[in-house]
Design a protein around this motif. Sequence first.
Motif, PDB file in Angstrom:
ATOM      1  N   ASP A 294       0.828  -1.205   0.000  1.00 42.24           N
ATOM      2  CA  ASP A 294       0.000   0.000   0.000  1.00 42.24           C
ATOM      3  C   ASP A 294       0.864   1.259   0.000  1.00 42.24           C
ATOM      4  N   TYR A 295       1.928   1.229   0.803  1.00 41.19           N
ATOM      5  CA  TYR A 295       2.786   2.411   0.887  1.00 41.19           C
ATOM      6  C   TYR A 295       3.504   2.673  -0.438  1.00 41.19           C
ATOM      7  N   LYS A 296       3.993   1.612  -1.069  1.00 42.23           N
ATOM      8  CA  LYS A 296       4.667   1.776  -2.362  1.00 42.23           C
ATOM      9  C   LYS A 296       3.692   2.263  -3.433  1.00 42.23           C
ATOM     10  N   ALA A 297       2.452   1.755  -3.393  1.00 40.22           N
ATOM     11  CA  ALA A 297       1.443   2.190  -4.363  1.00 40.22           C
ATOM     12  C   ALA A 297       1.100   3.660  -4.153  1.00 40.22           C
ATOM     13  N   TRP A 298       0.964   4.064  -2.897  1.00 44.35           N
ATOM     14  CA  TRP A 298       0.687   5.483  -2.602  1.00 44.35           C
ATOM     15  C   TRP A 298       1.843   6.364  -3.077  1.00 44.35           C
ATOM     16  N   TYR A 299       3.064   5.938  -2.814  1.00 44.79           N
ATOM     17  CA  TYR A 299       4.240   6.723  -3.218  1.00 44.79           C
ATOM     18  C   TYR A 299       4.280   6.901  -4.734  1.00 44.79           C
ATOM     19  N   LYS A 300       4.005   5.834  -5.465  1.00 43.60           N
ATOM     20  CA  LYS A 300       4.041   5.929  -6.927  1.00 43.60           C
ATOM     21  C   LYS A 300       2.910   6.804  -7.449  1.00 43.60           C
ATOM     22  N   ALA A 301       1.716   6.667  -6.865  1.00 42.03           N
ATOM     23  CA  ALA A 301       0.592   7.520  -7.272  1.00 42.03           C
ATOM     24  C   ALA A 301       0.914   8.987  -7.010  1.00 42.03           C
ATOM     25  N   LYS A 302       1.571   9.265  -5.895  1.00 41.68           N
ATOM     26  CA  LYS A 302       1.939  10.634  -5.552  1.00 41.68           C
ATOM     27  C   LYS A 302       2.959  11.195  -6.544  1.00 41.68           C
ATOM     28  N   CYS A 303       3.994  10.414  -6.830  1.00 41.01           N
ATOM     29  CA  CYS A 303       5.037  10.873  -7.760  1.00 41.01           C
ATOM     30  C   CYS A 303       4.488  11.045  -9.166  1.00 41.01           C
ATOM     31  N   GLU A 304       3.669  10.092  -9.621  1.00 39.34           N
ATOM     32  CA  GLU A 304       3.118  10.172 -10.968  1.00 39.34           C
ATOM     33  C   GLU A 304       2.123  11.322 -11.107  1.00 39.34           C
ATOM     34  N   SER A 305       1.383  11.616 -10.037  1.00 40.73           N
ATOM     35  CA  SER A 305       0.443  12.740 -10.099  1.00 40.73           C
ATOM     36  C   SER A 305       1.190  14.058 -10.255  1.00 40.73           C
ATOM     37  N   GLU A 306       2.360  14.161  -9.616  1.00 41.59           N
ATOM     38  CA  GLU A 306       3.183  15.369  -9.753  1.00 41.59           C
ATOM     39  C   GLU A 306       3.831  15.410 -11.132  1.00 41.59           C
ATOM     40  N   LYS A 307       4.323  14.266 -11.606  1.00 38.69           N
ATOM     41  CA  LYS A 307       4.998  14.209 -12.902  1.00 38.69           C
ATOM     42  C   LYS A 307       4.035  14.527 -14.045  1.00 38.69           C
ATOM     43  N   ARG A 308       2.788  14.031 -13.921  1.00 42.21           N
ATOM     44  CA  ARG A 308       1.794  14.228 -14.976  1.00 42.21           C
ATOM     45  C   ARG A 308       0.969  15.495 -14.768  1.00 42.21           C
ATOM     46  N   ASN A 309       1.265  16.220 -13.674  1.00 41.26           N
ATOM     47  CA  ASN A 309       0.506  17.422 -13.324  1.00 41.26           C
ATOM     48  C   ASN A 309      -0.993  17.104 -13.228  1.00 41.26           C
ATOM     49  N   ASN A 310      -1.288  15.975 -12.588  1.00 38.77           N
ATOM     50  CA  ASN A 310      -2.667  15.520 -12.441  1.00 38.77           C
ATOM     51  C   ASN A 310      -2.888  15.099 -10.991  1.00 38.77           C
ATOM     52  N   PRO A 311      -3.189  16.064 -10.099  1.00 35.09           N
ATOM     53  CA  PRO A 311      -3.356  15.729  -8.678  1.00 35.09           C
ATOM     54  C   PRO A 311      -4.495  14.763  -8.412  1.00 35.09           C
ATOM     55  N   GLN A 312      -5.395  14.602  -9.378  1.00 40.72           N
ATOM     56  CA  GLN A 312      -6.533  13.708  -9.189  1.00 40.72           C
ATOM     57  C   GLN A 312      -6.080  12.257  -9.009  1.00 40.72           C
ATOM     58  N   LEU A 313      -4.941  11.902  -9.583  1.00 41.31           N
ATOM     59  CA  LEU A 313      -4.434  10.537  -9.440  1.00 41.31           C
ATOM     60  C   LEU A 313      -4.216  10.186  -7.975  1.00 41.31           C
ATOM     61  N   LEU A 314      -3.576  11.090  -7.229  1.00 44.87           N
ATOM     62  CA  LEU A 314      -3.339  10.835  -5.807  1.00 44.87           C
ATOM     63  C   LEU A 314      -4.648  10.877  -5.027  1.00 44.87           C
ATOM     64  N   MET A 315      -5.540  11.778  -5.402  1.00 43.04           N
ATOM     65  CA  MET A 315      -6.808  11.889  -4.684  1.00 43.04           C
ATOM     66  C   MET A 315      -7.691  10.654  -4.887  1.00 43.04           C
ATOM     67  N   ASP A 316      -7.526   9.963  -6.008  1.00 43.86           N
ATOM     68  CA  ASP A 316      -8.324   8.761  -6.275  1.00 43.86           C
ATOM     69  C   ASP A 316      -7.714   7.506  -5.668  1.00 43.86           C
ATOM     70  N   TRP A 317      -6.464   7.590  -5.191  1.00 39.51           N
ATOM     71  CA  TRP A 317      -5.820   6.409  -4.620  1.00 39.51           C
ATOM     72  C   TRP A 317      -6.502   6.019  -3.313  1.00 39.51           C
ATOM     73  N   GLU A 318      -6.543   4.737  -3.048  1.00 35.84           N
ATOM     74  CA  GLU A 318      -7.005   4.256  -1.751  1.00 35.84           C
ATOM     75  C   GLU A 318      -6.309   2.930  -1.445  1.00 35.84           C
ATOM     76  N   PRO A 319      -6.128   2.617  -0.159  1.00 39.51           N
ATOM     77  CA  PRO A 319      -5.466   1.354   0.211  1.00 39.51           C
ATOM     78  C   PRO A 319      -6.354   0.157  -0.106  1.00 39.51           C
ATOM     79  N   LYS A 320      -5.735  -1.016  -0.180  1.00 40.30           N
ATOM     80  CA  LYS A 320      -6.511  -2.225  -0.474  1.00 40.30           C
ATOM     81  C   LYS A 320      -7.486  -2.544   0.649  1.00 40.30           C
ATOM     82  N   TRP A 321      -7.127  -2.145   1.868  1.00 38.49           N
ATOM     83  CA  TRP A 321      -8.003  -2.378   3.021  1.00 38.49           C
ATOM     84  C   TRP A 321      -8.184  -1.090   3.803  1.00 38.49           C
ATOM     85  N   TYR A 322      -9.383  -0.863   4.274  1.00 38.51           N
ATOM     86  CA  TYR A 322      -9.653   0.235   5.204  1.00 38.51           C
ATOM     87  C   TYR A 322     -10.852  -0.170   6.056  1.00 38.51           C
ATOM     88  N   PRO A 323     -11.066   0.476   7.213  1.00 41.69           N
ATOM     89  CA  PRO A 323     -12.126   0.036   8.133  1.00 41.69           C
ATOM     90  C   PRO A 323     -13.526   0.155   7.532  1.00 41.69           C
TER      91      PRO A 323
END
Length: 393
Positions: A294-323
């Motif tokens: 989950d942490y690696k996926a979040w990190y990549k989504a964050k970096c790619e959202s900055e690289k592509r100038n598309n903050p929506q990518l990070l905002m759409d990310w979610e972990p595989k599990w949550y309460p």
Amino acid sequence: QLPHDAPIHDTMFDLNFDRATNEIIVDIKDAVTGKSWSLRLSDDDFDDNGRTIRQEYNALADAVQHGVYTCSYPPNRSLSPLQVSLSHGPNAYTYTVPDARLLTNVDRARTDSYDDNYHRDDNELSDEPKLHAQPGSVDKAKRLAVVNEIVAMDVDDVHKETEVLARIYDRDQQIPDKVLSPDDHASNVVDPTWKYNITVGDIELRRIWHYDGKEETLWFPIEQYPDDYDEDTKISTERTDSKKRKKTKKKKAVPPRKVFVALKIKRVSAVDNIRESFRMRFHFYFNWLPTESDYKAWYKAKCESEKRNNPQLLMDWEPKWYPHLEFQNMIQQHAQGWELYPEEGHFRMQHFSDFGKEKDEVVPLGQAFDCDKAMFIRAKLECEMTFAEELEL
């Protein structure tokens, strides 16, 4: 399956002018693969040659219709952009056009429904996933699928095996000094047969490498016990009756996930002692250690959202599990939703400097959990509900 003599690509250009924003809309589609790319151009995208944006639109349309173009196509399953070069007479253009699937709903709404008269039909957008849909919804699943596809692209990723530096089981930990109770001495000592001790659970200190080569050393929860794990002293809630244990097939131990919860009651209203009900507005705050994946996926989504100038990518990310919560005595749900944080999404990744220790406290590396070597997923659930309860008034 394409015929043997079928073209690899059949490129179609579509240009429109958005009068409302004074922008040129470039849509490109490959008729063979069905993929499409979209780009918006403003005054800032052209050289200062004295021409208006409308004149640039006419010149670009001329190049599309009468000029020569070359395209560098990404792999079919890739979300990478399309590289396009156009030339006609003295005019030459080179663009990097993003995959249309990476557009936000706002961009797609502005792009898909324009003509020279600036006409848009909102009904055409009804099948598009909502921009800020709630986790667990069909719309959010569609947006999350795009993020997961980007995260899964590993052609140029750095691949290096994770190193486990230390492992501490929950039963071997100590209750942090800052949460020791002066009254309840029993809760100040870890009970190895109870899974609700004030500890962080079974954890490992790992050295990891991200897709871009960045190295980090962090604590992560154990997702699967190693083969040499002693299950006889595992943390459990199973019955300890010896007869029952003989009859029941022994299940493989699974490390529990610990979630730290805080509750804030905002309002209590509509107290009805006849119907024995009341209405309450409250917030849940959840904090838990992310898994390594989950942490690696979040990190990549964050970096790619900055690289592509598309903050929506990070905002759409979610972990595989949550309460997921179930309220047993709820009569009516008036509101329930995960808080959306600008540019971070519903699930934020945060660092705490005083979780289980004082800020200036130094923890020897690998000997105990250290929040300075950990990241936490933090989320807030907002609720307003009517509950049934026996009111002894």
